[in-house]
Write an enzyme that holds these catalytic residues in place. Structure first.
Site, PDB file in Angstrom:
ATOM      1  N   CYS A  79       0.843  -1.196   0.000  1.00 27.99           N
ATOM      2  CA  CYS A  79       0.000   0.000   0.000  1.00 27.99           C
ATOM      3  C   CYS A  79       0.886   1.256   0.000  1.00 27.99           C
ATOM      4  O   CYS A  79       1.668   1.446  -0.912  1.00 27.99           O
ATOM      5  CB  CYS A  79      -0.995  -0.037   1.158  1.00 27.99           C
ATOM      6  N   HIS A  91      -3.792  -4.821  -1.007  1.00 32.69           N
ATOM      7  CA  HIS A  91      -3.474  -5.413   0.290  1.00 32.69           C
ATOM      8  C   HIS A  91      -3.498  -6.937   0.186  1.00 32.69           C
ATOM      9  O   HIS A  91      -4.576  -7.542   0.227  1.00 32.69           O
ATOM     10  CB  HIS A  91      -4.502  -4.978   1.337  1.00 32.69           C
ATOM     11  N   GLU A 103      -2.818  -9.023   2.449  1.00 32.13           N
ATOM     12  CA  GLU A 103      -3.346  -9.575   3.710  1.00 32.13           C
ATOM     13  C   GLU A 103      -4.866  -9.526   3.764  1.00 32.13           C
ATOM     14  O   GLU A 103      -5.469 -10.182   4.622  1.00 32.13           O
ATOM     15  CB  GLU A 103      -2.740  -8.841   4.905  1.00 32.13           C
TER      16      GLU A 103
END
Length: 213
Positions: free
Chosen positions: A84, A193, A195
Site C-alpha cells: 500500500c 493489500h 493480507e
C-alpha cells in the site's frame, strides 16, 4: 531460524499484515517479528514495509522513528516487500501533499482523476477505489501459483507511475490501466493489500518467504 521483520514505524496495518505473514510462515523455518528497532531490521533476512494513511505522515514517521537507514539498507541488500503506502514510498515523489519519496524506484505517485467519469454499469467512479479488482501480471517469481487476472483488495486514491515500464510487475484497470505492483531486483511491492486478499494474497506472502532474487 530465518527472521522476517515487519517494520513498525507507527503507520502500517501491522496486525493484519503480520498475522498473514505469520500464517504462511508457520512450519517453514521463518520467524516473523513486528519491530520498531532498527537493529532488528538490520539483522533480519527479509523485510515487509507496510504503510497506511497519508504518505507525508508515513515518510515523516519513518524518518523520526530512526528506521529510515535500516529500511534503505534492506532495500539495497535483502528481499523487501512494500504494501500500500509502503509501495508508494519507494518511488521518487508523490502528488499527495507534494511529498518526496525514498527514490528507490524512479517514478511518481499520481491521484486518480475520475471526476464525472462513469463505469460500464453507469455508476460514477469513486475515489478512493475501494474493493476487489483484477490484477494483470508481468512475469515475476512472486506471482507463482497466482492466476493472471486474479482479484485483490484495494483501498487507495493514489497510484504508482514508474518512470521505467520495466519496473511494472502488475496492472489494474480503474478508469484507465495503472501500475498496481512494482519490482526491481530484490524489491517487490503492491498497491493492493495481500493480507486482505484471501488465498491469492497469502500466496504472494508465501512466495516472498521463498524468494531468492
Amino acid at each position: 531460524m530465518s527472521v522476517v521483520a515487519v517494520v513498525d514505524y507507527g503507520m502500517g496495518n501491522l496486525r493484519s499484515v503480520s498475522q498473514a505473514v505469520m500464517h504462511v510462515a508457520a512450519g517453514t523455518g521463518h520467524e516473523v517479528v513486528v519491530t520498531s528497532r532498527p537493529e532488528d531490521v538490520f539483522a533480519a533476512e527479509r523485510i515487509v514495509l507496510p504503510g497506511q494513511g497519508a504518505i507525508r505522515d508515513c515518510m515523516r514517521e519513518l524518518h523520526d522513528s530512526g528506521l529510515l537507514e535500516a529500511v534503505l539498507d534492506a532495500a539495497a541488500n535483502k528481499p523487501l516487500m512494500g504494501v500500500c503506502v509502503g509501495m508508494q514510498m519507494l518511488l521518487t515523489h508523490s502528488e499527495e501533499q507534494d511529498t518526496p519519496g525514498l527514490g528507490l524506484i524512479p517514478g511518481e505517485v499520481k491521484r486518480f482523476r475520475l471526476e464525472g467519469r462513469l463505469q460500464e454499469d453507469g455508476s460514477r467512479f469513486k475515489v478512493p477505489q475501494m474493493g476487489w479488482n483484477q490484477v494483470w501480471q508481468r512475469p515475476h517469481a512472486l506471482w507463482d501459483g497466482v492466476p493472471d487476472g486474479a482479484f485483490f483488495y484495494f483501498v487507495h486514491s493514489y497510484f504508482a507511475q514508474p518512470a521505467d515500464a520495466a519496473h511494472t510487475a502488475g496492472e489494474t484497470d480503474y478508469g484507465a490501466r495503472f501500475t498496481c505492483a512494482i519490482a526491481r531486483d530484490n524489491i517487490f511491492a503492491t498497491q493492493f493489500h495481500p493480507e486482505k486478499s484471501a488465498a491469492h494474497g497469502l500466496a504472494l506472502y508465501r512466495n516472498f518467504l521463498g524468494w531468492k532474487p
